[in-house]
Design a protein around this motif. Structure first.
Motif, mmCIF file in Angstrom:
data_model
loop_
_atom_site.group_PDB
_atom_site.id
_atom_site.type_symbol
_atom_site.label_atom_id
_atom_site.label_comp_id
_atom_site.label_asym_id
_atom_site.label_seq_id
_atom_site.Cartn_x
_atom_site.Cartn_y
_atom_site.Cartn_z
ATOM 1 N N SER A 30 0.865 -1.187 0.000
ATOM 2 C CA SER A 30 0.000 0.000 0.000
ATOM 3 C C SER A 30 0.889 1.221 0.000
ATOM 4 N N GLY A 31 0.439 2.267 -0.621
ATOM 5 C CA GLY A 31 1.254 3.483 -0.574
ATOM 6 C C GLY A 31 0.799 4.537 -1.545
ATOM 7 N N LEU A 32 1.746 5.286 -2.052
ATOM 8 C CA LEU A 32 1.417 6.466 -2.848
ATOM 9 C C LEU A 32 1.007 6.096 -4.274
ATOM 10 N N PRO A 33 -0.047 6.732 -4.796
ATOM 11 C CA PRO A 33 -0.424 6.451 -6.178
ATOM 12 C C PRO A 33 0.601 7.034 -7.162
ATOM 13 N N VAL A 34 0.861 6.305 -8.238
ATOM 14 C CA VAL A 34 1.821 6.782 -9.232
ATOM 15 C C VAL A 34 1.232 7.995 -9.946
ATOM 16 N N GLY B 11 1.048 11.094 -8.586
ATOM 17 C CA GLY B 11 0.508 12.110 -7.674
ATOM 18 C C GLY B 11 1.598 12.925 -7.012
ATOM 19 N N ASP B 12 1.190 13.947 -6.265
ATOM 20 C CA ASP B 12 2.131 14.766 -5.490
ATOM 21 C C ASP B 12 2.113 14.296 -4.045
ATOM 22 N N LEU B 13 3.297 14.238 -3.433
ATOM 23 C CA LEU B 13 3.422 13.756 -2.058
ATOM 24 C C LEU B 13 2.585 14.591 -1.085
ATOM 25 N N GLU B 14 2.551 15.908 -1.296
ATOM 26 C CA GLU B 14 1.879 16.804 -0.346
ATOM 27 C C GLU B 14 0.361 16.557 -0.272
ATOM 28 N N TYR B 15 -0.188 15.916 -1.315
ATOM 29 C CA TYR B 15 -1.625 15.669 -1.322
ATOM 30 C C TYR B 15 -2.002 14.301 -0.742
ATOM 31 N N ALA B 16 -0.993 13.527 -0.347
ATOM 32 C CA ALA B 16 -1.296 12.194 0.195
ATOM 33 C C ALA B 16 -1.870 12.339 1.601
ATOM 34 N N ASP B 17 -2.852 11.483 1.937
ATOM 35 C CA ASP B 17 -3.416 11.534 3.288
ATOM 36 C C ASP B 17 -2.469 10.824 4.258
ATOM 37 N N GLU B 18 -2.681 11.066 5.562
ATOM 38 C CA GLU B 18 -1.763 10.585 6.593
ATOM 39 C C GLU B 18 -1.646 9.064 6.605
ATOM 40 N N VAL B 19 -2.785 8.369 6.448
ATOM 41 C CA VAL B 19 -2.775 6.907 6.542
ATOM 42 C C VAL B 19 -1.983 6.313 5.383
ATOM 43 N N THR B 20 -2.249 6.800 4.170
ATOM 44 C CA THR B 20 -1.565 6.269 2.983
ATOM 45 C C THR B 20 -0.066 6.562 3.053
ATOM 46 N N LEU B 21 0.272 7.804 3.448
ATOM 47 C CA LEU B 21 1.690 8.167 3.543
ATOM 48 C C LEU B 21 2.390 7.324 4.615
ATOM 49 N N GLY B 22 1.699 7.092 5.732
ATOM 50 C CA GLY B 22 2.244 6.239 6.809
ATOM 51 C C GLY B 22 2.513 4.830 6.299
ATOM 52 N N ARG C 295 -12.422 5.599 -4.904
ATOM 53 C CA ARG C 295 -11.348 5.651 -5.901
ATOM 54 C C ARG C 295 -10.015 5.655 -5.162
ATOM 55 N N THR C 296 -9.009 4.969 -5.725
ATOM 56 C CA THR C 296 -7.701 4.912 -5.049
ATOM 57 C C THR C 296 -7.056 6.303 -4.993
ATOM 58 N N SER C 297 -7.493 7.215 -5.854
ATOM 59 C CA SER C 297 -6.912 8.558 -5.858
ATOM 60 C C SER C 297 -7.558 9.473 -4.816
#
Lengths: 199, 253
Positions: free
Chosen positions: A171-175, A177-188, B52-54
């Motif tokens: 699980s992690g960051l979508p390809v 995207g920008d890091l700053e827009y990632a939510d806390e859970v996904t970034l964690g 959505r995953t995004s």
């Protein structure tokens, strides 16, 4: 209220997922006004899917035969099994073209508040499949939401004693995207699942 | 359709802390989230595109997450416009099956108790928040936490049981008979037919769970915990008049 057949059609369409009363009415009138040949094809397709399509007796994917095309294909890697929630997840993984193993469709995820526990899923059948010595790895590809994670936790606990390698999709960051827009859970999660770039 | 003016939007929107009780799929990629809030009681809101995953809100609006949400009032359902995570309890709960199933039973009970009762919303919110946070910490038997929560939630809703004094005549305990329809222990003289006779440790455990005496509850034997769980489940079903579906899936030690 409309008369007879029109109201019956609206009622039946309204029972479909995501179709409310207004949409059901709109679709019903579209069917009334559409070309009869087009609508005959639609009704034939619905009848055919109900008559011909069933679930694969091995993996529970949708199939028109006793076993699905993937289970019948001798070129598939039979040492790796990918566990997914629904048949549509099989298609999602197949589109990646990076997995050549076989599948097991659970039929949902553990969600006690909706009355779905392990006994309502194809978990017992999964354990039966593991008596096949050729299986070396199970990839748990349940949805990356709370129910999917809990199902993965439950499966990992069940499979721990069997001695087969059990992995979970990252699980992690979508390809893209920008890091700053990632939510806390996904970034964690992305930090937890980081990988070494050297060696 | 006339555009909504900024001032009207501000009047229709509000911000509140909330616990996510459950979610339902809606349409192609949306979800209905059922929230328990301290000031507005139970709120049902649409979270658009969260499957959505995004989506940035998807992970935040999972069950058992403690969030700050911005909501806009709709005709039947509110709409979530923003959500900020305050405590990701859901993550810890999904990693432990027994705690996960207990949390579901708590959330289902809270949903039922706050469906129509708006008055006890703040107290129910505090109670559930405390119970879910304790479950997520993982330092107490989840079965005990669940039974304590269920007894206290029913007490908050106005169905407080008594496991010390006789519920019929008020004679001080300890008493050995429990009558679920009457709401707790009954003395020898008041005992109606059909009352249960649990072990004295079980009655002591029930009183400890109701009062929050954790040193006593944690020291209870496994047999008393099993027996107490059966009485609590019976008491819950008697008052809710409906089966709590999650309870049969709860994994107990």
């Amino acid at each position: 209220m409309y008369e007879g057949a029109v109201q019956e059609l609206i009622d039946e369409l309204g029972r479909l997922p995501g179709v409310g009363p207004k949409s059901a009415q709109r679709i019903a009138f579209h069917i009334l006004e559409a070309d009869p040949e087009d609508m005959k094809r639609l009704s034939d397709a619905i009848r055919a899917v109900k008559e011909r399509v069933k679930f694969c007796s091995i993996c529970f994917n949708v199939s028109e035969q006793e076993t699905c095309a993937i289970c019948r294909d001798p070129r598939r890697d039979e040492t790796v099994l990918c566990v997914v929630e629904e048949s549509k997840d099989v298609m999602a993984v197949e589109r990646t073209r990076s997995f050549r193993g076989r599948y097991h469709v659970l039929g949902g995820s553990i969600n006690p508040i909706a009355g779905i526990g392990p006994d309502q899923l194809h978990i017992r059948e999964l354990l039966n499949r593991l008596s096949d010595d050729r299986i070396e790895e199970i990839i748990i590809a349940t949805d990356p939401n709370l129910e999917g994670e809990a199902t993965a936790t439950y499966l990992a606990r069940m499979l721990k004693t069997i001695g087969i390698k059990v992995t979970r999709l990252a699980s992690g960051l979508p390809v893209g995207g920008d890091l700053e827009y990632a939510d806390e859970v996904t970034l964690g999660r992305a930090f937890e699942g980081r990988r070494s770039l050297i060696g | 359709m006339e555009p909504v003016s900024p001032s009207l939007f501000a009047a229709k929107s509000y911000r509140t802390p909330a616990l996510v009780l459950r979610t339902h799929k809606l349409g192609e990629a949306d979800r209905i989230v059922v929230l328990l809030t301290p000031e507005h009681g139970q709120v049902r809101a649409v979270a658009k595109g969260v499957r959505r995953t995004s989506s940035k809100l998807g992970a935040t609006l999972e069950p058992f997450m403690f969030v700050d949400v911005q909501l806009v009032r709709g005709r039947t359902l509110e709409v979530v416009t923003q959500a900020q995570l305050r405590a990701p309890y859901g993550q810890a709960l999904a990693a432990d099956y027994a705690r996960y199933t207990s949390a579901h039973a708590m959330a289902e009970t809270a949903e039922r108790l706050t469906e129509t009762d708006g008055e006890s919303g703040a107290a129910q919110f505090r109670l559930l928040h405390g119970a879910v946070a304790a479950l997520a910490r993982g330092d107490t038997d989840p079965g005990l936490l669940l039974d304590s929560y269920l007894l206290r939630a029913l007490a908050t809703a106005g169905w407080a049981p008594s496991f010390t004094d006789c519920v019929r005549c008020g004679a001080p305990g300890p008493h050995t008979a429990v009558n679920i329809p009457l709401g707790g222990v009954v003395c020898h003289d008041c005992r109606p037919a059909g009352s249960q006779s649990p072990a004295p440790e079980t009655v002591g455990l029930l009183a400890a769970l109701l009062s929050g005496d954790w040193s006593r509850a944690n020291g209870s034997p496994p047999g008393a915990r099993r027996e107490a769980a059966g009485i609590v489940a019976g008491y819950l079903q008697w008052h809710l008049e409906r089966v709590v579906k999650s309870l049969k899936h709860v994994e107990r030690a």
